[in-house]
Scaffold this motif. Structure first.
Motif, PDB file in Angstrom:
ATOM      1  N   THR A  68     -57.648 -26.092  58.004  1.00  0.00           N
ATOM      2  CA  THR A  68     -56.697 -26.946  57.719  1.00  0.00           C
ATOM      3  C   THR A  68     -56.992 -27.513  56.158  1.00  0.00           C
ATOM      4  N   GLN A  69     -58.046 -27.730  55.861  1.00  0.00           N
ATOM      5  CA  GLN A  69     -58.589 -28.090  54.558  1.00  0.00           C
ATOM      6  C   GLN A  69     -58.154 -26.950  53.438  1.00  0.00           C
ATOM      7  N   LYS A  70     -58.317 -25.738  53.957  1.00  0.00           N
ATOM      8  CA  LYS A  70     -58.194 -24.399  53.182  1.00  0.00           C
ATOM      9  C   LYS A  70     -56.632 -24.444  53.023  1.00  0.00           C
ATOM     10  N   PHE A  75     -51.902 -24.611  49.375  1.00  0.00           N
ATOM     11  CA  PHE A  75     -50.811 -24.983  49.338  1.00  0.00           C
ATOM     12  C   PHE A  75     -50.363 -25.453  47.837  1.00  0.00           C
ATOM     13  N   GLN A  76     -51.336 -25.963  47.239  1.00  0.00           N
ATOM     14  CA  GLN A  76     -51.435 -26.701  45.898  1.00  0.00           C
ATOM     15  C   GLN A  76     -51.336 -25.503  44.819  1.00  0.00           C
ATOM     16  N   GLU A  77     -52.091 -24.188  45.409  1.00  0.00           N
ATOM     17  CA  GLU A  77     -52.281 -23.236  44.380  1.00  0.00           C
ATOM     18  C   GLU A  77     -51.243 -22.179  44.374  1.00  0.00           C
ATOM     19  N   ALA A  78     -50.436 -22.093  45.420  1.00  0.00           N
ATOM     20  CA  ALA A  78     -49.681 -21.012  45.814  1.00  0.00           C
ATOM     21  C   ALA A  78     -48.069 -21.316  45.160  1.00  0.00           C
ATOM     22  N   SER A  79     -47.347 -20.344  44.776  1.00  0.00           N
ATOM     23  CA  SER A  79     -46.108 -20.482  44.494  1.00  0.00           C
ATOM     24  C   SER A  79     -45.158 -20.453  45.643  1.00  0.00           C
ATOM     25  N   GLU A  80     -43.943 -20.855  45.475  1.00  0.00           N
ATOM     26  CA  GLU A  80     -43.146 -20.974  46.462  1.00  0.00           C
ATOM     27  C   GLU A  80     -42.686 -19.414  46.797  1.00  0.00           C
ATOM     28  N   GLY A  81     -42.741 -19.297  48.330  1.00  0.00           N
ATOM     29  CA  GLY A  81     -42.377 -17.854  48.888  1.00  0.00           C
ATOM     30  C   GLY A  81     -43.570 -16.904  48.980  1.00  0.00           C
ATOM     31  N   GLU A  82     -44.571 -17.570  48.446  1.00  0.00           N
ATOM     32  CA  GLU A  82     -46.127 -16.759  48.397  1.00  0.00           C
ATOM     33  C   GLU A  82     -46.620 -16.595  49.895  1.00  0.00           C
ATOM     34  N   ILE A  83     -47.046 -15.359  50.412  1.00  0.00           N
ATOM     35  CA  ILE A  83     -47.652 -15.270  51.736  1.00  0.00           C
ATOM     36  C   ILE A  83     -49.197 -15.340  51.464  1.00  0.00           C
ATOM     37  N   VAL A  84     -50.008 -16.395  51.831  1.00  0.00           N
ATOM     38  CA  VAL A  84     -51.396 -16.581  51.615  1.00  0.00           C
ATOM     39  C   VAL A  84     -52.403 -16.185  53.173  1.00  0.00           C
ATOM     40  N   THR A  85     -53.111 -15.567  52.949  1.00  0.00           N
ATOM     41  CA  THR A  85     -53.971 -15.275  54.162  1.00  0.00           C
ATOM     42  C   THR A  85     -55.166 -16.375  54.119  1.00  0.00           C
ATOM     43  N   ILE A  86     -55.149 -17.176  55.257  1.00  0.00           N
ATOM     44  CA  ILE A  86     -56.254 -18.337  55.482  1.00  0.00           C
ATOM     45  C   ILE A  86     -57.353 -17.740  56.050  1.00  0.00           C
ATOM     46  N   LYS A  87     -57.171 -17.078  57.058  1.00  0.00           N
ATOM     47  CA  LYS A  87     -58.394 -16.614  57.699  1.00  0.00           C
ATOM     48  C   LYS A  87     -58.269 -15.170  58.235  1.00  0.00           C
TER      49      LYS A  87
END
Length: 102
Positions: A68-70, A75-87
């Motif tokens: 959740t923290q990650k 969220f603060q670093e990503a741009s709109e529409g970007e897909i980010v792998t958390i785990k």
């Protein structure tokens, strides 16, 4: 609970408020995954209650909120529409992957 009191070893306790004798009065699961029916260890092969089955999955890790923290940090670093792998964890039997589209 005071500092001197020892915490209960029980994790989950389910109590039956309407007991007619055909169901257990309580089902308790402790932190180790042991199941107790009416205060006695549960043995499915020798149960007093017909058609009662309890299955507890035992995992070796507990979530402490890192994911959740990650998520908030990304969220603060990503741009709109970007897909980010958390785990992304791989095991010989399974794969666990968490991705978020911001």
């Amino acid at each position: 609970m005071s500092i001197k009191e020892k915490p209960s070893p029980n994790w989950i306790t389910v109590k039956n408020l309407r007991n007619n004798g055909k169901e257990p009065k309580s089902i308790t699961i402790d932190y180790n995954g042991n199941v107790y029916i009416d205060g006695e260890p549960f043995d499915e092969s020798n149960s007093r209650y017909e058609n009662l089955s309890v299955d507890v999955e035992k995992h070796n890790r507990i979530s402490t909120g890192e994911e959740t923290q990650k998520m908030f940090k990304k969220f603060q670093e990503a741009s709109e529409g970007e897909i980010v792998t958390i785990k992304d964890e791989k095991d010989k039997n399974k794969r666990e992957k968490t991705t978020i589209k911001y």
